[in-house]
Design an enzyme around this catalytic site. Structure first.
Site, mmCIF file in Angstrom:
data_model
loop_
_atom_site.group_PDB
_atom_site.id
_atom_site.type_symbol
_atom_site.label_atom_id
_atom_site.label_comp_id
_atom_site.label_asym_id
_atom_site.label_seq_id
_atom_site.Cartn_x
_atom_site.Cartn_y
_atom_site.Cartn_z
ATOM 1 N N LYS A 222 0.825 -1.207 0.000
ATOM 2 C CA LYS A 222 0.000 0.000 0.000
ATOM 3 C C LYS A 222 0.864 1.264 0.000
ATOM 4 O O LYS A 222 2.080 1.201 0.239
ATOM 5 C CB LYS A 222 -0.936 -0.041 1.216
ATOM 6 C CG LYS A 222 -1.959 -1.184 1.161
ATOM 7 C CD LYS A 222 -2.941 -1.084 2.331
ATOM 8 C CE LYS A 222 -3.999 -2.162 2.274
ATOM 9 N NZ LYS A 222 -4.984 -2.025 3.385
ATOM 10 N N TYR B 229 -12.408 -2.455 -3.666
ATOM 11 C CA TYR B 229 -12.935 -2.586 -2.305
ATOM 12 C C TYR B 229 -14.461 -2.515 -2.278
ATOM 13 O O TYR B 229 -15.037 -2.138 -1.253
ATOM 14 C CB TYR B 229 -12.339 -1.511 -1.403
ATOM 15 C CG TYR B 229 -10.938 -1.830 -0.911
ATOM 16 C CD1 TYR B 229 -10.701 -2.926 -0.081
ATOM 17 C CD2 TYR B 229 -9.852 -1.031 -1.249
ATOM 18 C CE1 TYR B 229 -9.428 -3.221 0.387
ATOM 19 C CE2 TYR B 229 -8.571 -1.322 -0.784
ATOM 20 C CZ TYR B 229 -8.371 -2.417 0.041
ATOM 21 O OH TYR B 229 -7.113 -2.705 0.515
ATOM 22 N N PHE C 21 -15.718 3.541 6.912
ATOM 23 C CA PHE C 21 -14.335 3.916 6.583
ATOM 24 C C PHE C 21 -14.048 3.883 5.075
ATOM 25 O O PHE C 21 -12.916 4.095 4.652
ATOM 26 C CB PHE C 21 -13.334 3.015 7.326
ATOM 27 C CG PHE C 21 -13.496 1.537 7.055
ATOM 28 C CD1 PHE C 21 -12.961 0.951 5.909
ATOM 29 C CD2 PHE C 21 -14.181 0.718 7.946
ATOM 30 C CE1 PHE C 21 -13.097 -0.408 5.649
ATOM 31 C CE2 PHE C 21 -14.337 -0.651 7.696
ATOM 32 C CZ PHE C 21 -13.792 -1.196 6.539
ATOM 33 N N ARG D 289 -1.526 -14.173 4.528
ATOM 34 C CA ARG D 289 -2.258 -13.530 5.633
ATOM 35 C C ARG D 289 -1.450 -13.645 6.930
ATOM 36 O O ARG D 289 -1.444 -12.732 7.743
ATOM 37 C CB ARG D 289 -3.629 -14.189 5.829
ATOM 38 C CG ARG D 289 -4.585 -14.035 4.662
ATOM 39 C CD ARG D 289 -5.160 -12.688 4.475
ATOM 40 N NE ARG D 289 -5.918 -12.183 5.596
ATOM 41 C CZ ARG D 289 -6.628 -11.051 5.566
ATOM 42 N NH1 ARG D 289 -6.662 -10.306 4.462
ATOM 43 N NH2 ARG D 289 -7.285 -10.623 6.618
ATOM 44 N N THR E 156 -5.292 -6.972 10.743
ATOM 45 C CA THR E 156 -5.642 -5.722 10.051
ATOM 46 C C THR E 156 -5.186 -4.496 10.844
ATOM 47 O O THR E 156 -4.625 -3.558 10.291
ATOM 48 C CB THR E 156 -7.180 -5.662 9.857
ATOM 49 O OG1 THR E 156 -7.600 -6.865 9.198
ATOM 50 C CG2 THR E 156 -7.586 -4.456 9.045
ATOM 51 N N ASN F 222 -2.055 0.467 6.686
ATOM 52 C CA ASN F 222 -1.572 -0.789 7.268
ATOM 53 C C ASN F 222 -0.715 -1.634 6.304
ATOM 54 O O ASN F 222 -0.684 -2.850 6.389
ATOM 55 C CB ASN F 222 -2.730 -1.596 7.881
ATOM 56 C CG ASN F 222 -3.760 -2.019 6.861
ATOM 57 O OD1 ASN F 222 -3.630 -1.716 5.680
ATOM 58 N ND2 ASN F 222 -4.766 -2.738 7.311
ATOM 59 N N HIS G 106 -2.073 -5.442 1.605
ATOM 60 C CA HIS G 106 -3.351 -6.135 1.411
ATOM 61 C C HIS G 106 -3.048 -7.567 0.984
ATOM 62 O O HIS G 106 -2.073 -7.805 0.261
ATOM 63 C CB HIS G 106 -4.183 -5.472 0.298
ATOM 64 C CG HIS G 106 -5.330 -6.329 -0.149
ATOM 65 N ND1 HIS G 106 -6.541 -6.340 0.512
ATOM 66 C CD2 HIS G 106 -5.423 -7.265 -1.132
ATOM 67 C CE1 HIS G 106 -7.335 -7.236 -0.067
ATOM 68 N NE2 HIS G 106 -6.683 -7.808 -1.063
ATOM 69 N N GLU H 75 -9.617 -10.954 -7.236
ATOM 70 C CA GLU H 75 -8.644 -9.863 -7.081
ATOM 71 C C GLU H 75 -7.478 -10.000 -8.058
ATOM 72 O O GLU H 75 -6.993 -9.001 -8.596
ATOM 73 C CB GLU H 75 -8.145 -9.827 -5.631
ATOM 74 C CG GLU H 75 -9.247 -9.394 -4.669
ATOM 75 C CD GLU H 75 -8.822 -9.414 -3.209
ATOM 76 O OE1 GLU H 75 -7.656 -9.745 -2.909
ATOM 77 O OE2 GLU H 75 -9.669 -9.087 -2.361
#
Ligand code: IDP
Length: 142
Positions: free
Chosen positions: A11, A51, A59, A87, A93, A114, A117, A128
Site C-alpha cells: 500500500k 474494495y 471507513f 495472511r 488488520t 496498514n 493487502h 482480485e
C-alpha cells in the site's frame, strides 16, 4: 498441500517508506514466488471497484483516499497455501493487534495505513488477481 495464487498489494504508506524490497523479501523467504507484479497509481474508480465489498462501511471513503494517495505495488504470489501463508506474514488488520514479526507489526502505522493487502479467501483471490492482471501477465514457476 495446495498450490495457490493470491493477490498482494504493497500500500502507499509502505511504498512511501521505501519498504518494497523488505516486504518482497519476506514473501520470497517464506517460499512464496512473485509470479506477476506492477506499480500503479490507482484511480478512485479502481480503488472503489477493488474494495466494493466495503462500500457501505463508514471507513470506505478514507480507505479510497488512502489507496489513491500514492503508488502501490500489486502482485500475484504463488506457493503452497499462498492465501493463508500471506495472511500470516501480513498480521492482523490493526497493526496494534498484529503478531510480532509480521509485516503490519513492523511497517504499519494504523488500521488505515496498514502497509499491505492480501486476499482473504480462494474466491476473493481469483476475483482480485483477475482485477489487476490479464492471464498473459502472470508467469507461473515450473
Ligand atoms: P484486511 O485488509 O486485513 O483483509 P479488511 O477487513 O478486508 O481487512 O479491510 C480492508 C481494509 O480497510 C483494511 O486493510 C484497512 O486498511 C481498512 N479498514 C478496515 N477496517 C477499518 C476500520 O475500522 N477503520 C479504518 N480502516 C479500516
Amino acid at each position: 498441500m495446495a498450490q495457490e495464487r493470491t493477490l498482494s498489494i504493497i500500500k502507499p504508506d509502505a511504498v512511501a517508506k521505501n519498504a518494497i524490497g523488505e516486504i518482497e523479501s519476506r514473501f520470497e523467504k517464506a517460499g512464496l514466488s512473485i509470479v506477476a507484479m506492477k506499480m500503479l497509481q490507482l484511480s478512485r474508480e479502481q480503488a472503489e471497484g477493488f474494495y466494493a465489498e466495503h462500500k457501505e462501511r463508514p471507513f470506505f471513503r478514507d480507505l479510497v483516499d488512502f489507496m489513491t494517495s500514492g503508488p502501490v505495488v500489486v502482485q500475484v504470489l504463488e506457493g503452497e497455501n499462498a492465501i493463508l501463508a500471506n495472511r500470516e506474514l501480513m498480521g492482523a488488520t490493526n497493526p496494534r493487534e498484529a503478531a510480532v514479526g509480521t509485516i503490519r507489526a513492523d511497517f504499519a502505522e494504523s488500521i488505515d495505513a496498514n502497509a499491505v493487502h492480501g486476499s482473504d479467501s480462494a474466491e476473493s483471490a481469483i476475483r482480485e488477481v483477475d482485477y489487476f492482471f490479464r492471464g498473459d501477465e502472470i508467469c507461473p514457476r515450473a
